[in-house]
Design an enzyme around this catalytic site. Sequence first.
Site, short mmCIF file in Angstrom:
data_model
loop_
_atom_site.label_atom_id
_atom_site.label_comp_id
_atom_site.label_asym_id
_atom_site.label_seq_id
_atom_site.Cartn_x
_atom_site.Cartn_y
_atom_site.Cartn_z
N CYS A 142 3.17 0.88 -2.15
CA CYS A 142 2.83 -0.35 -1.63
C CYS A 142 1.25 -0.50 -1.69
O CYS A 142 0.80 -0.35 -2.54
CB CYS A 142 3.59 -0.67 -0.36
SG CYS A 142 3.02 -0.12 1.00
N ASN B 34 -0.37 1.08 1.73
CA ASN B 34 0.28 2.30 2.09
C ASN B 34 0.17 2.14 4.20
O ASN B 34 -0.15 3.10 4.33
CB ASN B 34 -0.50 2.62 1.95
CG ASN B 34 0.00 4.81 2.02
OD1 ASN B 34 -0.84 5.64 1.90
ND2 ASN B 34 1.01 4.83 2.00
N CYS C 299 1.96 -0.41 5.78
CA CYS C 299 3.91 -1.42 6.38
C CYS C 299 4.70 -0.08 5.26
O CYS C 299 5.38 0.23 6.47
CB CYS C 299 4.01 -2.24 5.98
SG CYS C 299 2.58 -3.49 6.80
N ARG C 300 5.03 -0.80 3.71
CA ARG C 300 6.12 -0.13 3.65
C ARG C 300 6.85 0.85 3.52
O ARG C 300 7.09 1.49 3.42
CB ARG C 300 6.18 -0.99 2.61
CG ARG C 300 6.33 -2.31 3.20
CD ARG C 300 7.04 -4.05 1.20
NE ARG C 300 5.36 -3.97 0.80
CZ ARG C 300 4.68 -4.92 0.13
NH1 ARG C 300 6.34 -5.20 -0.66
NH2 ARG C 300 4.36 -4.44 -0.52
N SER C 301 5.46 1.99 2.20
CA SER C 301 5.37 3.19 2.05
C SER C 301 5.46 3.98 2.99
O SER C 301 5.93 4.66 2.52
CB SER C 301 4.94 3.11 0.62
OG SER C 301 3.17 2.88 1.32
N ASP D 241 7.04 -7.83 1.55
CA ASP D 241 5.67 -7.22 3.09
C ASP D 241 5.99 -7.76 4.73
O ASP D 241 5.53 -8.95 4.44
CB ASP D 241 4.44 -7.03 2.01
CG ASP D 241 3.29 -6.37 3.08
OD1 ASP D 241 3.60 -6.31 3.60
OD2 ASP D 241 2.52 -6.89 2.09
#
Length: 159
Positions: A8, A11, A13-15, A125
Site C-alpha cells: 500500500c 505500509n 494501514c492496509r498492507s 485507504d
Amino acid sequence: MVSVLFVCLGNICRSPMAEAIFRDLVKKEGLEGKIKIDSAGTGDWHIGHPPHQGTRDILKKYQVSDEGILARQIVSEDLGQFDYIIGMDDQNITNIQKLGDIPSHVKVKRLMDFVEDSTQKEVPDPYYTGKFDEVYELVTAGCSRLLEEIKTELSHEGK
C-alpha cells in the site's frame, strides 16, 4: 514455497492489515511452511513504525496478531523475490511497476481482483477515510480468495 508481498502507500494501514490477516488464514490452514508473507509501502514516511493504531485496534477486535510487523518500503529487489505482489489500489500497482522489470512469473494484482463478485476494485485507504471496519471486511475477502488460489496452485504443483 509461494511468496506474497502486500503493498500500500505507507505500509501502516492496509498492507500490514493484509499481512496479518493472511498470516492468520495461512496458519489456520496449516500452511505456514509453504507460504512466505510480507508487506511494504511505496512511500518511505513510516519505515520502522508499527501499524497504524486503527489497524491494530481492528486486528485486536478480531483476535488477529500483528506481532513483528514494522513498516518498510518496497525496493526493486522485491520484484524478483515474490510470486505475488498485491497492491491495494491502482496507484500502488503503478508505483510497483515503476520500480523496474517484473519477472514473467510474478503476478502483480490488486487485492480486490481476487474477489470477482465485488463491485469495489480498490481497498480505500483508512488513513484518510477512517473506515477501518470496511477495510477489514474487504481485506479479509481478498485474502481469503487469494489463499484459495494459492492452495489450488500448491495442490497442482504437489508442494
